[in-house]
Write a protein that holds these residues in place. Structure first.
Motif, short mmCIF file in Angstrom:
data_model
loop_
_atom_site.label_atom_id
_atom_site.label_comp_id
_atom_site.label_asym_id
_atom_site.label_seq_id
_atom_site.Cartn_x
_atom_site.Cartn_y
_atom_site.Cartn_z
N ILE A 155 0.85 -1.19 0.00
CA ILE A 155 0.00 0.00 0.00
C ILE A 155 0.89 1.24 0.00
O ILE A 155 1.83 1.34 0.79
N PRO A 156 0.63 2.21 -0.88
CA PRO A 156 1.49 3.40 -0.94
C PRO A 156 1.39 4.23 0.35
O PRO A 156 0.34 4.22 0.99
N PRO A 157 2.49 4.91 0.73
CA PRO A 157 3.77 5.03 0.01
C PRO A 157 4.75 3.91 0.37
O PRO A 157 5.37 3.94 1.41
N SER A 158 4.86 2.91 -0.48
CA SER A 158 5.70 1.76 -0.24
C SER A 158 7.17 2.07 -0.55
O SER A 158 7.50 2.47 -1.67
N VAL A 159 8.02 1.87 0.43
CA VAL A 159 9.46 2.10 0.23
C VAL A 159 10.04 1.03 -0.69
O VAL A 159 10.94 1.30 -1.49
N VAL A 160 9.53 -0.20 -0.60
CA VAL A 160 10.01 -1.27 -1.48
C VAL A 160 9.72 -0.94 -2.94
O VAL A 160 10.56 -1.19 -3.83
N LEU A 161 8.55 -0.36 -3.22
CA LEU A 161 8.24 0.03 -4.60
C LEU A 161 9.13 1.18 -5.08
O LEU A 161 9.40 1.30 -6.27
N VAL A 162 9.58 2.02 -4.15
CA VAL A 162 10.56 3.07 -4.53
C VAL A 162 11.85 2.41 -4.99
O VAL A 162 12.46 2.81 -6.00
N LEU A 163 12.29 1.40 -4.26
CA LEU A 163 13.50 0.66 -4.64
C LEU A 163 13.32 -0.03 -5.98
O LEU A 163 14.20 0.04 -6.85
N TYR A 164 12.19 -0.67 -6.18
CA TYR A 164 11.91 -1.32 -7.47
C TYR A 164 11.89 -0.29 -8.61
O TYR A 164 12.41 -0.55 -9.70
N ALA A 165 11.28 0.87 -8.36
CA ALA A 165 11.18 1.91 -9.39
C ALA A 165 12.56 2.37 -9.84
O ALA A 165 12.80 2.62 -11.03
N MET A 166 13.48 2.47 -8.88
CA MET A 166 14.84 2.92 -9.22
C MET A 166 15.54 1.90 -10.10
O MET A 166 16.19 2.25 -11.09
N ILE A 167 15.39 0.62 -9.77
CA ILE A 167 16.09 -0.43 -10.52
C ILE A 167 15.43 -0.68 -11.87
O ILE A 167 16.10 -0.89 -12.88
#
Length: 447
Positions: A155-167
């Motif tokens: 559920i946003p704001p997900s820090v894991v999805l931030v990491l995925y977005a960068m990669i």
């Protein structure tokens, strides 16, 4: 040596280093830079530096410390306590009502924090004692808290999805939007499961005693409702301007951090000790994630240079003759297996250089613009399963550290079985119906 063999050697070296207890970012970064120097000479040493510059120029990364700080403020200032007391009073009469209220609490905390750790800490320190005191089954409640806290990475704001977005080089905003419907769907599935189990067997989650309910006046209920609404107001103040386009992603994260501080000040709970603890923890977690992203970018660059992705694609499609959907299912199965002995960030940085470009080339019948957005949600749900699967699930260790003596490790392991089943069902649904993840980002993008 062929490029294929070099790629395999890099991968196995990294796994051996991690198996010996080396830090994730150290093992991955060392293998990446050492391989680049051996392959391309002294100039290859610039690979790590180039990755660092790319990381420093990634503007949305500023959201990372803001959201982490906001979550720690809510936790350390005990604003989440008020929210749980509200759920306790309003959901108490329902079979399993306090457990259902705990899931609601976890959803709200997830929507204001983005990490599983904070939800677990709040659930184990606030909800667990209350549930046990009211004669809830110990295995039921430990499973509820572990499953609910895992929602923080979807559920946003997900820090894991931030990491995925960068990669994966995808917009964080679209990934967050893609996580909303699956995250709420999974929370709803948890609630339905709890209600059915407690309806069939009331001893697992007895409703609040009528005498206790009679002692709570209507005025007290309204007071608790107003106190519990404050964390919800913080979330709305942060997310509504972002969704409507008035603020950017980074601006919304700053608004959320300031709103949490303002709420703590209003409650007179923002002390010097709270500020110092929140700042120290935010710095530690932010630095950890930045090192991991830096190592992953360097490792991915070497793999791109070797053409490893093309080799794997040819192996699956040309040699084995697998369909794109079979390849995708095998990827998810490999994540589930790795999740038993690796954490979410380690899984991502190990296989993202291989899987993400491969998914982008597969013909899955999904709009190419959104296929990696959808895959990010699949990866995150698999991470949630990894958080709860023995022997190395993060949530299992956290629960063992925080649980009272009457809850042993066998109870904790057995408690997660039905909830892992619910998560795998949610993963299958998102696999079968990609619209569950893609409807909201496509709808917002079309405006």
């Amino acid at each position: 040596m062929s490029y294929d063999m070099i790629a395999i050697l890099m991968f196995t070296t990294m796994m051996v280093m991690m198996a010996t207890g080396q830090r994730v970012f150290g093992a991955i970064g060392f293998v990446a830079v050492a391989a680049s120097v051996l392959l391309w000479g002294v100039g290859g040493s610039d690979l790590g530096f180039a990755a660092a510059m790319k990381l420093m120029k990634w503007y949305p990364l500023l959201t990372l410390p803001m959201f982490i700080f906001m979550g720690y403020v809510l936790s350390e200032s005990r604003l989440a306590d008020d929210l749980y007391r509200m759920f306790h009073v309003w959901f108490g009469p329902v079979p399993g009502g306090l457990a259902i209220g705990t899931i609601f609490l976890m959803v709200v905390i997830s929507a204001m924090n983005g990490l599983s750790v904070a939800g677990m800490a709040i659930g184990a320190t606030i909800a667990l004692p209350e549930l046990l005191k009211r004669r809830y089954d110990k295995r039921m409640v430990t499973g509820v808290i572990q499953a609910g806290s895992s929602l923080g990475i979807l559920i946003p704001p997900s820090v894991v999805l931030v990491l995925y977005a960068m990669i994966a080089r995808q917009p964080v905003s679209l990934l967050w939007l893609a996580g909303v419907v699956p995250g709420l769907m999974m929370a709803g599935m948890f609630i339905v499961y709890i209600w059915i189990r407690c309806k069939l067997n009331p001893e697992l989650g007895p409703p609040l005693d009528p005498r206790d309910r009679a002692q709570i006046s209507r005025a007290e209920k309204i007071r608790l409702l107003s106190a519990g609404i404050l964390p919800l107001v913080i979330f709305l103040v942060m997310m509504v301007p972002f969704v409507t386009g008035y603020t950017s992603l980074v601006e919304a994260s700053v608004v959320g951090a300031l709103a949490s501080v303002a709420a703590a000040l209003i409650k007179r709970r923002f002390t010097r000790q709270v500020f110092e603890t929140c700042t120290r923890e935010t710095l530690a977690v932010s630095c950890m994630f930045m090192w991991i992203i830096l190592a992953a970018l360097a490792f991915g660059s070497v793999f791109d240079g070797l053409g490893a992705v093309k080799a794997i694609e040819g192996f699956f499609i040309d040699k084995l003759g697998l369909s794109p959907w079979m390849i995708l299912i095998l990827m998810q199965l490999s994540y589930l297996i790795m999740g038993t002995f690796l954490d979410d960030t380690a899984m991502l940085v190990i296989v993202a250089p291989l899987y993400v470009p491969l998914v982008a080339t597969l013909d899955l019948g999904i709009d190419r613009q959104y296929v990696l957005i959808w895959y990010g949600v699949l990866y995150t749900i698999t991470c949630q399963v990894a958080y709860m699967t023995p022997p190395f699930g993060y949530n299992l260790f956290l629960m063992r550290a925080m649980a009272p003596p009457e809850i042993n490790i066998i109870d904790i392991y057995r408690s997660i079985v039905p909830f892992v089943g619910v998560m795998i069902l949610a993963l299958i649904l998102v696999l079968a119906f990609p619209e569950l993840a893609l409807w909201l980002p496509q709808h917002i993008n079309a405006r």
